[in-house]
Design an enzyme around this catalytic site. Structure first.
Site, PDB file in Angstrom:
ATOM      1  CE  LYS A  41       3.935  -3.862  -9.746  1.00 20.49           C
ATOM      2  NZ  LYS A  41       2.739  -3.061 -10.025  1.00 20.49           N
ATOM      3  CD  GLU A  61       2.885  -4.777  -6.550  1.00 20.04           C
ATOM      4  OE1 GLU A  61       3.556  -4.821  -7.598  1.00 20.04           O
ATOM      5  OE2 GLU A  61       1.682  -5.074  -6.494  1.00 20.04           O
TER       6      GLU A  61
END
Length: 714
Positions: free
Chosen positions: A134, A312
């Site tokens: 991430k 994400e």
């Protein structure tokens, strides 16, 4: 040791995915996963004539997916034993490894270690490193011109570092695992104290699930919609720069608990076409900038004004991928697409022909999926363990205007343990006639989904949400459950008319010949309804209040005699000119008590004569045991740590201990202010549900339950 099985097992009677082909991309594929996703992958491989190798842990030796594979290899106790799984790949002679989701699916180091001549069926290790993390993916998204959520663009050093950033960007913040997904290692924090408590728990979960304890923190967007785009991409044949990128219609995944999805649907009831097109273009730009190939999902948060922010990218096959498959024209198979890309064949030609020059893959109708979990929504979604008896899934359907698909990892007799994620199955409904019809079809399927009383499950909550007026209207932000169930789910509440219908159904099913029957709902001390038989299959039903006074008299007509015998788990009764009631007949108790479930409401029912009813008025309900001085384990699990000691004074809401179950760490907080009198179990103990963990000091030192409960769960 490899065990051999014929390719039999729980196979659908209908072929759902059009995967027939004259040649095979691989001869043998090892699936580095377990449960329903392994069964799902096997379904496509079986249709393609590709042999499958399943790995299984000692806990999963009797799991259904093991018997469905052509070959199986036991890897010991853990699916995260990297060297043992790699050894199994070499031992199997497989030409490819399919990771599914979770476990090693987003582990670049594992993907790099594929043995010679074994293809990793997923994005490249470099793409996993870039987008599966991430922290890196956020930086890449910024470089690609994608809108992102404000936060720190790097990994957190410690709690103090996280607290400084949180105060800079402002609470609430979202603390989450850098390498994770699925809600694991994720906590919403509203102040420094919550951040301090959550930081070690999030790190521990991140390490356990992803073998990577790095965390990041970002601003928590209040009341967003969670919307994601499924993609399948590869370089054009003979090119190292031009790409074929299929972006599918978005999935709305906003109905969540603990950041894990419960309901997913497509298309989103929120998105406007112009917003959809703008988001699709950003997805494509992200794929081009990274050279991403195979299946993946780009997730966004979208507010009511249609502003969207990159959240994400999941560099794997998503749990909810069947939603995209069923809503798309031609019912494409994403697993087949991954096999084709992995074999170097590119995206299947029929998929490219279907999308043509459109911006995104064409869709029709509406699809919605429910995840069925072994957890108790009445107790804050705490996991439930035990045998699935009885257990019966709804029948699958495939017609031109309707699909009902079950992706399952269990069958009757399967024992749910605390070792793995509590998801049992996914139920997917698609309708050519739009969202409302799809919701109705899923609700009916959930009514027909029988899960025995040994296991608590969330299907009751699913049915309640599907019937909720606001959900039906399409107002589905991630705050939906918190907003509409502020005190938690209290169970499905039947209307007076529904109770009256149920009373008639139970009299008819019991073949009771008495002219007047009193039906008690929720046991001998539950609500009462007088059912009087009239002429021509008519019944007069009158409810009785707690004082015995009658109210709400109603006439109900039985359309026809139901066909039902005690061996059946489902009974269907048609009332009032075609209103068919589906009742789960779960078990029989003492004194002719019947345990049932109808529309998600679970209860026991007793049929009484008028005389029995009069006598029952003199019965006293049993007294509840006083447990106000006890802190009980809300679930089966393992005691990880204590935050208090004997003799310590605590306040309401203060952390007392941590119990781990289904790989999730749960903080047990103090229900009141008081002094800890005693600690009942040591750290590391296995706990049963309702095992005593701590005891408060009480004004009365003599606790009548102490001797009985002191050794529970040790």
């Amino acid at each position: 040791m490899i065990r051999l099985f014929s390719s039999v097992g729980r196979q659908s009677t209908k072929r759902f995915l059009s995967t027939a082909n004259a040649r095979n991309p691989f001869d043998r594929v090892l699936i580095a996963n377990r449960g329903e996703i392994s069964s799902r992958i096997m379904r496509t491989c079986r249709d393609l004539g590709v042999k499958t190798v399943a790995i299984y842990s000692t806990h999963d030796a009797k799991a259904p997916y093991v018997s469905e594979a052509d070959e199986t290899i036991c890897i010991g106790q853990s699916y995260l034993n990297e060297e043992r799984v790699l050894e199994a790949i070499r031992e199997s002679g497989a030409q490819a490894c399919m990771p599914g989701y979770g476990f090693f699916s987003e582990n670049a180091n594992f993907a790099r270690q594929m043995p010679n001549n074994v293809t990793w069926l997923g994005p490249s290790p470099e793409a996993i490193l870039q987008m599966g993390c991430k922290i890196r993916s956020k930086k890449i998204a910024i470089d690609a011109g994608v809108s992102v959520i404000p936060g720190f663009e790097g990994e957190l050093e410690n709690f103090e570092h996280a607290a400084k950033i949180a105060n800079d960007i402002g609470y609430p913040v979202l603390l989450k695992a850098a390498a994770g997904g699925g809600g694991k290692g994720m906590r919403i924090c509203h102040n420094d104290q919550e951040l301090k408590e959550s930081f070690p728990l999030a790190k521990a979960e991140a390490q356990k699930f992803f073998n990577d304890n790095r965390l990041l923190v970002e601003k928590y967007v209040v009341d967003p919609h969670h919307i994601e785009f499924q993609l399948l991409s590869d370089f054009k044949r003979g090119s190292n720069s031009e790409m074929d990128i299929l972006v599918f219609c978005e999935r709305e995944c906003s109905i969540q608990r603990r950041h894990q999805k419960i309901l997913e649907e497509s298309p989103s009831p929120l998105l406007k076409e112009e917003t959809r097109l703008a988001m699709v273009e950003e997805v494509k730009q992200l794929v081009k900038n990274t050279g991403y190939t195979s299946a993946g999902t780009v997730e966004f948060l979208v507010d009511e004004e249609q502003n969207f922010y990159f959240l994400e990218m999941n560099t794997r096959l998503q749990v909810e991928h069947p939603v995209s498959e069923t809503v798309s024209v031609g019912y494409p198979d994403l697993v087949k697409g991954m096999l084709w890309v992995g074999a170097g064949w590119g995206i299947p030609g029929e998929y490219l022909s279907t999308i043509g020059d459109r911006a995104y893959y064409p869709f029709h109708g509406h699809s919605i999926e429910a995840r069925v979990y072994a957890e108790d929504p009445l107790r804050d979604f705490l996991p439930s363990t035990g045998p699935l008896v009885p257990y019966q899934e709804p029948a699958e359907i495939l017609t031109s205007d309707r699909i009902l698909r079950i992706d399952s990892g269990v069958d009757e007799g399967y024992v749910v343990t605390p070792h793995y994620d509590p998801m049992l199955s996914k139920v997917i409904a698609w309708s050519a006639n739009g969202r409302q019809t799809a919701l109705d079809q899923l609700h009916q399927a959930m009514q027909e989904y029988v899960i025995g009383r040994n296991i608590q499950h969330n299907s009751r909550l699913v049915m309640d949400v599907l019937n909720h007026k606001v959900f039906r209207e399409g107002n589905t932000p991630t705050s939906f459950l918190a907003t509409h169930y502020p005190n938690g789910f209290q169970g499905v509440q039947l209307s007076t008319a529904e109770k009256q219908d149920l009373a008639v159904c139970m009299v008819v099913l019991a073949r009771n010949k008495n002219p007047e029957v009193i039906v008690r709902l929720n046991g001998i001390f539950g609500e009462a309804a007088i059912v009087e038989k009239m002429k021509s299959s008519r019944f007069k039903v009158t409810m009785l209040d707690e004082g015995g006074d009658a109210y709400n008299e109603r006439i109900i007509v039985l359309d026809e005699q139901p066909v039902y015998n005690k061996a059946d788990l489902l009974a269907r009764v048609s009332l009032n000119n075609g209103d068919v009631k589906t009742i789960q007949m779960l078990a029989e108790g003492y004194c002719d008590e019947i345990f049932i479930e109808v529309s998600g409401a679970e209860m026991s029912v007793i049929l009484q004569t008028p005389r029995e009813f009069e006598l029952s008025k003199y019965m006293q309900p049993p007294k509840e045991v006083d447990q106000t001085d006890l802190v009980l384990s809300p679930m089966p699990g393992t005691l990880i740590s204590y935050a208090v000691e004997e003799g310590e004074e605590v306040q309401i809401g203060q952390e007392l201990c941590v119990v781990e179950a289904m790989k999730m760490q749960n903080i047990i907080r103090s229900p009141k202010a008081g002094t800890i009198a005693s600690v009942h179990v040591p750290v590391g103990s296995s706990l049963m549900a309702d095992a005593v963990i701590l005891k408060f000091a009480a004004a009365d030192s003599m606790n009548p339950c102490e001797d009985e409960l002191s050794d529970v769960g040790t």
